[in-house]
Design a protein around this motif. Structure first.
Motif, PDB file in Angstrom:
ATOM      1  N   UNK A 141       0.841  -1.196   0.000  1.00  0.00           N
ATOM      2  CA  UNK A 141       0.000   0.000   0.000  1.00  0.00           C
ATOM      3  C   UNK A 141       0.878   1.250   0.000  1.00  0.00           C
ATOM      4  N   UNK A 142       0.234   2.407  -0.147  1.00  0.00           N
ATOM      5  CA  UNK A 142       0.959   3.673  -0.097  1.00  0.00           C
ATOM      6  C   UNK A 142       1.703   3.813   1.235  1.00  0.00           C
ATOM      7  N   UNK A 143       1.049   3.415   2.335  1.00  0.00           N
ATOM      8  CA  UNK A 143       1.638   3.602   3.664  1.00  0.00           C
ATOM      9  C   UNK A 143       2.797   2.652   3.901  1.00  0.00           C
ATOM     10  N   UNK A 144       2.664   1.402   3.463  1.00  0.00           N
ATOM     11  CA  UNK A 144       3.794   0.473   3.625  1.00  0.00           C
ATOM     12  C   UNK A 144       4.967   0.911   2.753  1.00  0.00           C
ATOM     13  N   UNK A 145       4.642   1.458   1.580  1.00  0.00           N
ATOM     14  CA  UNK A 145       5.701   1.964   0.709  1.00  0.00           C
ATOM     15  C   UNK A 145       6.404   3.168   1.304  1.00  0.00           C
ATOM     16  N   UNK A 146       5.611   4.073   1.886  1.00  0.00           N
ATOM     17  CA  UNK A 146       6.177   5.296   2.458  1.00  0.00           C
ATOM     18  C   UNK A 146       7.038   4.983   3.685  1.00  0.00           C
ATOM     19  N   UNK A 147       6.479   4.216   4.622  1.00  0.00           N
ATOM     20  CA  UNK A 147       7.189   3.936   5.878  1.00  0.00           C
ATOM     21  C   UNK A 147       8.319   2.926   5.637  1.00  0.00           C
ATOM     22  N   UNK A 148       7.965   1.809   4.999  1.00  0.00           N
ATOM     23  CA  UNK A 148       8.998   0.803   4.719  1.00  0.00           C
ATOM     24  C   UNK A 148      10.059   1.330   3.778  1.00  0.00           C
ATOM     25  N   UNK A 149       9.619   2.110   2.784  1.00  0.00           N
ATOM     26  CA  UNK A 149      10.566   2.679   1.817  1.00  0.00           C
ATOM     27  C   UNK A 149      11.547   3.644   2.451  1.00  0.00           C
ATOM     28  N   UNK A 150      11.073   4.389   3.455  1.00  0.00           N
ATOM     29  CA  UNK A 150      11.959   5.330   4.152  1.00  0.00           C
ATOM     30  C   UNK A 150      13.084   4.584   4.862  1.00  0.00           C
ATOM     31  N   UNK A 151      12.724   3.517   5.600  1.00  0.00           N
ATOM     32  CA  UNK A 151      13.746   2.726   6.296  1.00  0.00           C
ATOM     33  C   UNK A 151      14.657   2.006   5.303  1.00  0.00           C
ATOM     34  N   UNK A 152      14.058   1.498   4.222  1.00  0.00           N
ATOM     35  CA  UNK A 152      14.847   0.793   3.210  1.00  0.00           C
ATOM     36  C   UNK A 152      15.870   1.733   2.572  1.00  0.00           C
ATOM     37  N   UNK A 153      15.427   2.972   2.264  1.00  0.00           N
ATOM     38  CA  UNK A 153      16.332   3.946   1.637  1.00  0.00           C
ATOM     39  C   UNK A 153      17.445   4.362   2.586  1.00  0.00           C
TER      40      UNK A 153
END
Length: 263
Positions: A141-153
């Motif tokens: 989802x948008x939220x998993x992408x935003x939160x997970x993506x932030x940590x991943x980046x």
């Protein structure tokens, strides 16, 4: 973190973590890096060997060895300088190959690029943002992408030595900052191109019958190149597929060697 990397002290990302958090964190993070890079590169090597097998009809193990040995030779003999220079050539090669593939797909689909776009829209392949909230369901989802993506980046661009190695190869901290800033939009453009090729392949194989078959979706591109691309163009496209895999493999070999020796 960039000023710390350009202070002249750390050779790897994990030396910086040692200075801040101690030897335990350095050991854990460097071992995690080596294991995860090996698994990720194994998958890339596996998929590329599948494509080579489709094209040449060689034994699968032989295809794996061919790609691995060729990449290891230039990454080892030329060091990071060879990796960087070959990366530049490989970037041009696989981007050009992607554009050519998209053109061939468009030529074989009623309506061309517009037809592919319409098919992608009708089948839900253009849905970029899923606003739903929830921990289950198997969707990104948008939220998993935003939160997970932030940590991943933070992990990939901050303390993954594959990326840190690239910063340290830059002429200056300013050049490294510019490369880091451009990586987001350039990778997004690349993702759009490759995902649109995927939608194009789905459209192409939905509008006709074919004398050949493939077992799994991850063989669709290789099958298309082997059976639909004109002779000569097919060679260029397989070179592009190999370039995409070998560029990542050579960087990983070099970064992993540095981490193995230093950490």
């Amino acid at each position: 973190m960039m000023p710390l990397y350009f202070s002249g002290k750390p050779f790897t990302a994990y030396e910086l973590l040692r200075d801040r958090f101690g030897e335990g964190v350095r050991a854990a993070s460097s071992v995690t890096f080596l294991l995860c890079r090996t698994v990720a590169d194994g998958l890339r090597l596996f998929l590329t060997a599948l494509a080579l097998q489709q094209a040449l009809g060689f034994d699968f193990a032989a295809c794996v060895l061919l790609i691995a040995i060729a990449t290891t030779i230039y990454a080892t003999l030329g060091g990071v300088s060879s990796v960087v220079k070959n990366d530049c050539v490989q970037l041009v090669m696989y981007t050009a190959g992607a554009v050519v593939v998209l053109g061939l797909i468009a030529a074989g689909v009623p309506g061309g690029i517009g037809g592919v776009w319409s098919y992608a829209e009708e089948t839900g392949r253009l849905r970029v943002i899923d606003p739903s909230v929830g921990l289950f369901g198997g969707r990104v989802t948008f939220w998993s992408g935003l939160i997970g993506g932030a940590f991943l980046s933070l992990a990939t661009h901050g303390v993954d030595h594959l990326m840190v190695q690239r910063y340290l190869c830059a002429r200056s901290q300013r050049s490294a900052n510019l490369a880091l800033a451009l990586s987001g939009p350039l990778v997004a453009a690349q993702f759009f191109l490759f995902l649109f090729i995927g939608a194009g392949l789905a459209c192409f194989y939905s509008v006709g019958t074919f004398e050949y078959a493939f077992d799994k979706p991850d063989q669709a591109l290789a099958a298309f190149i082997a059976h639909e691309a004109p002779i000569g163009v097919g060679g260029l496209l397989f070179a592009a597929v190999l370039a995409a895999a070998m560029s990542t493999l050579s960087r990983s070999l070099n970064a992993s060697a540095g981490v193995l020796v230093k950490d």
